[in-house]
Design an enzyme around this catalytic site. Structure first.
Site, short mmCIF file in Angstrom:
data_model
loop_
_atom_site.label_atom_id
_atom_site.label_comp_id
_atom_site.label_asym_id
_atom_site.label_seq_id
_atom_site.Cartn_x
_atom_site.Cartn_y
_atom_site.Cartn_z
N TRP A 79 0.76 -1.24 0.16
CA TRP A 79 -0.15 -0.03 -0.12
C TRP A 79 0.78 1.23 -0.04
CZ3 TRP A 79 0.72 3.50 3.99
CH2 TRP A 79 1.24 2.90 5.23
N THR A 218 4.56 -0.92 18.88
CA THR A 218 4.05 0.04 17.89
C THR A 218 2.60 -0.78 17.23
OG1 THR A 218 5.85 -0.54 16.27
CG2 THR A 218 5.85 1.63 17.36
FE LIG Z 1 7.71 -0.51 13.17
#
Ligand SMILES: [Fe+2]
Ligand SMILES: [Fe+2]
Length: 386
Positions: A79, A218
């Protein structure tokens, strides 16, 4: 929305058993160390991996080509940020309609959400720091800038994949009109200038433990911003954060595989590295963030992330438990006595972190103090920390 109490840096402090003395230079023990703007880090340990272990990584080059590089996605299948933001090549009125729709969606998102999203974007935008850190690891760094070694190919391609994360979040935030982009940009400039101090000592054992943990952190954080965006009526932003989270998961898998391989070929060396990083506590990559105004900006951002349930002390313990399970550390065999002590330390750490968290929550409940701070990123509006 999930609510967590804000923790002071002291409340999360913990001291492992005497077998693992604290390192001299790790003076703060919180997972979210307080910003130390422009203060150079002292007593940083460098090149701690014994020279003979360089061979371990050389011998794993074939494995890295076959076991690691396939986890990268070909560019043609990736993407791009443009897939998820208004198309500026459209006729102006159509482009403006897309921007208006974006602003309509973000209108329902609260200010504290933007604080967390900006913090996440700034963390992504300090990518040059992370690439430098990995390239400074002994035996796996990119020695020429275009090295064909599989470790170097991985790092460059990982960086190229990561580079889309900050770009996408930045474009979305810019079009939303909800944040002070100049202050955000200043923070990015300060942060890249400040660097980071993950305590990895140019040592790839420590470095890959750090990146395994950090990629999962994350993943958790972007996953939670996706969930909150969906709950607050912005499915496009939810898709954006979810798409980034999926990349982080793939990267986590790659770094965790490296540590898994190190545990196989050098169980004690890898186990000691895991214990070392956990003893120091994993430092968040943007711990030196500064906007030119708030010297405790990272601490304040972290408190908001904690309160919104985007990244919490419990997540830290969850990640540790996940990695212990993934690396089967409790069942790891072939360890020296030092390795066994490291194993015992690491495998008993998560419950300890949780107990400290509960005590901190209890103290916060008793104090009932309400603290709010102004964030320059959202035009100096006040946001509650607890
Ligand atoms: Fe990362
Ligand atoms: Fe990322």
């Amino acid at each position: 929305m999930q609510s967590y109490r804000c923790l002071s840096t002291q409340s999360l402090a913990w001291a492992p058993s005497g077998r693992y003395p604290r390192h001299r230079h790790r003076h703060l023990q919180s997972p979210w160390r307080v910003s130390a703007v422009a203060a150079p880090m002292k007593n940083q340990k460098k090149h701690s991996m014994p020279a003979e272990k360089i061979e371990v990584f050389k011998s794993l080059e074939g494995w890295a080509s076959e076991g690691l590089l396939p986890l990268l996605k070909p560019v043609e299948h990736c993407w791009q940020p443009q897939d998820m933001v208004p198309d500026s090549s459209l006729p102006l009125d159509e482009f403006m309609d897309q921007v208006k729709a974006l602003r309509h969606r973000t209108a329902e998102l609260p200010d504290d959400y933007f604080v967390v999203l900006v913090g996440d974007m700034i963390t992504e935008d300090a990518l040059p720091t992370y690439q430098s850190m990995i390239n400074n690891l002994d035996a796996v760094g990119d020695e020429t800038g275009a090295s064909p070694d599989p470790w170097a190919v991985w790092t460059r391609s990982w960086t190229a994949e990561e580079n889309r994360h900050g770009d996408l979040l930045r474009t979305y935030l810019y079009l939303s009109g909800r944040v002070d982009m100049r202050m955000v940009e200043k923070t990015v400039q300060y942060l890249i200038g400040a660097g980071m101090d993950p305590g990895t000592e140019n040592n790839p054992y420590l470095g890959f433990v750090y990146t395994s943990f950090q990629e999962r952190a994350t993943f958790v954080s972007h996953g939670n911003t996706a969930r909150l965006a969906k709950e607050r009526g912005d499915p496009v932003l939810a898709r954006i954060c979810g798409t980034i989270a999926a990349d982080e998961k793939r990267h986590e898998n790659a770094y965790a595989r490296i540590v898994e391989k190190l545990l196989e070929v050098d169980p004690t060396g890898a186990m000691l590295a895991i214990a070392d990083m956990m003893q120091k506590r994993i430092t968040m990559p943007a711990h030196l963030m500064f906007d030119g105004r708030d010297p405790r900006l990272f601490e304040h951002f972290s408190a908001v992330a904690q309160r919104l349930g985007v990244y919490t002390a419990n997540d830290y313990a969850d990640i540790l438990e996940f990695l212990i399970g993934r690396w089967r550390l409790e069942k790891l065999e072939g360890l020296t006595s030092e390795g066994k002590r490291a194993q015992e330390f690491v495998c008993g750490l998560a419950p300890r972190i949780r107990r400290l968290q509960e005590r901190a929550d209890e103290r916060a409940r008793k104090m009932k103090a309400h603290t709010a701070v102004k964030f320059s990123w959202i035009f100096d509006k006040q946001v509650s920390l607890n």
